[in-house]
Scaffold this motif. Structure first.
Motif, PDB file in Angstrom:
ATOM      1  N   GLN A   6      33.590  91.367  42.568  1.00 60.37           N
ATOM      2  CA  GLN A   6      32.461  90.682  41.943  1.00 60.37           C
ATOM      3  C   GLN A   6      31.840  89.686  42.935  1.00 60.37           C
ATOM      4  O   GLN A   6      30.614  89.576  43.029  1.00 60.37           O
ATOM      5  CB  GLN A   6      32.935  89.955  40.686  1.00 60.37           C
ATOM      6  N   ASN A   7      32.679  88.994  43.694  1.00 59.16           N
ATOM      7  CA  ASN A   7      32.168  88.068  44.706  1.00 59.16           C
ATOM      8  C   ASN A   7      31.468  88.818  45.841  1.00 59.16           C
ATOM      9  O   ASN A   7      30.432  88.370  46.340  1.00 59.16           O
ATOM     10  CB  ASN A   7      33.299  87.220  45.285  1.00 59.16           C
ATOM     11  N   SER A   9      29.899  91.615  45.605  1.00 59.27           N
ATOM     12  CA  SER A   9      28.625  92.136  45.118  1.00 59.27           C
ATOM     13  C   SER A   9      27.533  91.066  45.095  1.00 59.27           C
ATOM     14  O   SER A   9      26.351  91.390  45.111  1.00 59.27           O
ATOM     15  CB  SER A   9      28.789  92.745  43.726  1.00 59.27           C
ATOM     16  N   LYS A  10      27.902  89.795  45.089  1.00 60.82           N
ATOM     17  CA  LYS A  10      26.922  88.711  45.100  1.00 60.82           C
ATOM     18  C   LYS A  10      26.451  88.349  46.503  1.00 60.82           C
ATOM     19  O   LYS A  10      25.464  87.644  46.676  1.00 60.82           O
ATOM     20  CB  LYS A  10      27.511  87.464  44.447  1.00 60.82           C
ATOM     21  N   THR A  13      22.618  89.066  47.681  1.00 70.92           N
ATOM     22  CA  THR A  13      21.661  88.127  47.085  1.00 70.92           C
ATOM     23  C   THR A  13      21.705  86.788  47.815  1.00 70.92           C
ATOM     24  O   THR A  13      20.668  86.189  48.104  1.00 70.92           O
ATOM     25  CB  THR A  13      21.983  87.918  45.595  1.00 70.92           C
TER      26      THR A  13
END
Length: 63
Positions: A6-7, A9-10, A13
């Motif tokens: 999850q980290n 995937s950020k 951005t």
């Protein structure tokens, strides 16, 4: 392990926002100068001459 992905995937951005912030901060003085009409014309002429220089340099084979 889910939190790790999850980290990760950020990250894109975050990277885009860092680059955007850098360029906006670096170009802010130029934006302030371009509020004057005469400076806009000078800046456009400079860009056109620079692009012509690069084009002719490439076409004539100078490295």
């Amino acid at each position: 392990m889910y939190i790790f992905w999850q980290n990760i995937s950020k990250f894109p951005t975050f990277l885009i926002s860092v680059f955007t912030g850098f360029f906006l901060t670096a170009l802010y003085p130029i934006f302030q100068l371009l509020k004057s009409q005469n400076l806009i014309y000078i800046f456009l002429v400079f860009i056109i001459v620079f692009l012509l220089y690069i084009t002719l340099k490439s076409m004539l084979g100078y490295a």
